[in-house]
Design a protein around this motif. Structure first.
Motif, short mmCIF file in Angstrom:
data_model
loop_
_atom_site.label_atom_id
_atom_site.label_comp_id
_atom_site.label_asym_id
_atom_site.label_seq_id
_atom_site.Cartn_x
_atom_site.Cartn_y
_atom_site.Cartn_z
N SER A 284 -63.90 9.46 -44.74
CA SER A 284 -64.33 8.94 -46.04
C SER A 284 -64.94 10.20 -46.69
O SER A 284 -65.40 9.73 -47.89
CB SER A 284 -65.71 8.06 -45.65
OG SER A 284 -66.85 9.07 -44.99
N PHE A 285 -64.77 11.43 -46.40
CA PHE A 285 -64.92 12.48 -47.13
C PHE A 285 -63.97 13.51 -47.02
O PHE A 285 -63.06 13.31 -46.25
CB PHE A 285 -66.27 13.00 -46.69
CG PHE A 285 -66.22 13.49 -45.23
CD1 PHE A 285 -66.06 14.94 -45.08
CD2 PHE A 285 -66.51 12.59 -44.18
CE1 PHE A 285 -66.23 15.51 -43.56
CE2 PHE A 285 -66.38 13.17 -42.86
CZ PHE A 285 -66.32 14.36 -42.66
N ASP A 286 -64.04 14.50 -47.97
CA ASP A 286 -62.98 15.54 -47.89
C ASP A 286 -63.62 16.70 -46.93
O ASP A 286 -64.35 17.45 -47.21
CB ASP A 286 -62.83 16.19 -49.27
CG ASP A 286 -61.38 17.02 -49.45
OD1 ASP A 286 -60.94 17.56 -48.16
OD2 ASP A 286 -61.20 17.65 -50.61
N ALA A 287 -62.87 16.89 -45.81
CA ALA A 287 -63.00 17.97 -44.78
C ALA A 287 -62.62 19.26 -45.26
O ALA A 287 -62.88 20.48 -44.44
CB ALA A 287 -62.72 17.46 -43.39
N SER A 288 -61.87 19.29 -46.03
CA SER A 288 -61.29 20.61 -46.44
C SER A 288 -62.11 21.46 -47.62
O SER A 288 -61.84 22.65 -47.85
CB SER A 288 -59.68 20.45 -47.10
OG SER A 288 -60.08 19.69 -48.47
N VAL A 289 -63.11 20.83 -48.10
CA VAL A 289 -64.09 21.39 -49.18
C VAL A 289 -65.07 21.82 -48.50
O VAL A 289 -65.80 20.86 -48.01
CB VAL A 289 -64.03 20.78 -50.13
CG1 VAL A 289 -65.08 21.42 -51.25
CG2 VAL A 289 -62.71 20.57 -50.97
N TYR A 290 -65.87 22.96 -48.60
CA TYR A 290 -66.79 23.37 -47.66
C TYR A 290 -68.29 22.46 -48.37
O TYR A 290 -68.31 22.26 -49.67
CB TYR A 290 -67.25 24.99 -48.00
CG TYR A 290 -68.70 25.06 -47.50
CD1 TYR A 290 -68.93 25.15 -46.32
CD2 TYR A 290 -69.69 25.08 -48.52
CE1 TYR A 290 -70.22 25.49 -45.56
CE2 TYR A 290 -71.08 25.45 -48.00
CZ TYR A 290 -71.15 25.68 -46.71
OH TYR A 290 -72.64 25.57 -46.31
N ALA A 291 -69.04 22.12 -47.52
CA ALA A 291 -70.29 21.28 -47.78
C ALA A 291 -71.23 21.70 -46.53
O ALA A 291 -70.95 21.63 -45.59
CB ALA A 291 -69.76 19.94 -47.95
N ASN A 292 -72.49 21.33 -46.91
CA ASN A 292 -73.46 21.06 -45.71
C ASN A 292 -73.11 19.62 -45.45
O ASN A 292 -74.05 18.95 -45.89
CB ASN A 292 -74.73 21.18 -46.12
CG ASN A 292 -75.30 22.82 -46.26
OD1 ASN A 292 -75.03 23.56 -45.31
ND2 ASN A 292 -75.90 23.25 -47.35
N PHE A 293 -72.24 19.55 -44.61
CA PHE A 293 -72.01 18.01 -44.07
C PHE A 293 -73.17 17.26 -43.50
O PHE A 293 -73.76 17.79 -42.81
CB PHE A 293 -70.89 18.11 -43.25
CG PHE A 293 -69.37 18.55 -43.86
CD1 PHE A 293 -68.65 17.86 -44.83
CD2 PHE A 293 -68.97 19.89 -43.47
CE1 PHE A 293 -67.57 18.40 -45.30
CE2 PHE A 293 -67.80 20.50 -44.05
CZ PHE A 293 -66.95 19.79 -44.74
#
Length: 310
Positions: A284-293
């Motif tokens: 449900s989210f883009d795992a290729s773009v950095y974030a504080n998941f």
């Protein structure tokens, strides 16, 4: 004429000049005139030589980035000029000569380029390695193994080991096994382990997986995750999933994209690594773009990756 006049202008000959000018016309001997002509001719030739200096040599000496393109156009003829420059006392000149050599087919330039691997300056040596990396596909495996065996610098060894990890098959693993032992520097042994794991040596795969789970120093993850990206095989996912709960921060080596943070949580890096290893995952989210998941996103990826058969 200029030379003789210059000599006669010295104060040591002032009295003689006054006497001659008082009553005698100045007559130059034929030999003196010829000498003067030769001097003038020599000076003209020197100036002409400077003007006609090879564009390649001039480009290297003047740190002109066009030297590489010039060398590429010249091909084998460039070696006659670049080889002597590899022994220049100025490190920056040697560095530019190596970069220019990179513009020549490595099958032609290899003798000169390989000699730069012995340069005392690490920048020159690593520049030569970079050029070898770019054209490595043209070099035979035995040749690359021979280069590895002659290197002394650990970082240089690591780079060549990773090159061989992309070229060797499992029947050729002995070439790297000797670098994967306690007698080698830790970094060299680690890179050898990663290269052998990539080749398909099961023992080294298990060791590399175990190594990932034993890392205590957070900053060690930066190098380890670079090797994960290098191996780039799905069997790593099972181990990486065990690191999803690790929220330690470590210094990022960057290189992902502009603005990438200088520090990153282990779990966030693992999310991106697993996403890259299993591009077929539907999330449900883009795992290729950095974030504080978020914890929910991490749990979603963990569940989805656990269902994948590989």
């Amino acid at each position: 004429m200029t030379l003789i006049c210059a000599r006669l202008s010295h104060s040591h000959y002032a009295g003689l000049m006054l006497a001659l000018l008082a009553g005698v016309a100045i007559l130059l001997p034929v030999s003196a005139q010829q000498s003067c002509d030769k001097t003038q001719t020599s000076q003209v030739q020197i100036k002409a030589g400077e003007q006609n200096m090879s564009r390649l040599t001039q480009a290297v000496l003047e740190h002109d980035t066009d030297a590489r393109n010039i060398a590429s156009t010249m091909g084998q003829a460039a070696l006659n000029e670049l080889a002597p420059l590899l022994a220049h006392q100025d490190v920056s000149i040697r560095l530019r000569a190596v970069m220019a050599l990179g513009g020549v087919d490595i099958l032609i330039s290899k003798t000169a380029l390989f000699s730069a691997l012995d340069d005392a300056d690490p920048n020159v040596m690593h520049a030569a390695l970079a050029e070898i990396e770019q054209q490595q596909a043209k070099l035979s495996v035995p040749l690359l193994v021979g280069l590895l065996d002659r290197l002394q610098d650990d970082n240089a060894k690591n780079r060549l080991i990773l090159m061989l990890g992309q070229r060797l098959d499992i029947t050729q693993s002995a070439a790297l096994e000797k670098y994967c032992n306690v007698d080698q520097a830790v970094s060299v042994a680690l890179h050898s382990m990663a290269a052998l794991a990539k080749i398909g040596v099961e023992q080294r795969r298990k060791q590399f997986s175990a190594y990932l789970l034993t890392i205590k120093d957070a900053d060690t993850f930066a190098e380890a995750f670079q090797l994960v990206e290098y191996i780039n095989q799905p069997w790593l996912v099972a181990t990486l999933r065990q690191l999803l709960a690790n929220k330690q921060q470590y210094k990022s080596l960057g290189g992902h994209f502009p603005g990438f943070p200088t520090t990153i949580r282990v779990c966030d890096a693992v999310v991106m690594l697993i996403g890259a290893l299993l591009p077929q995952l539907t999330l449900s989210f883009d795992a290729s773009v950095y974030a504080n998941f978020s914890d929910e996103q991490i749990a979603e990826l963990n569940y989805a990756s656990a269902k994948v058969k590989y």
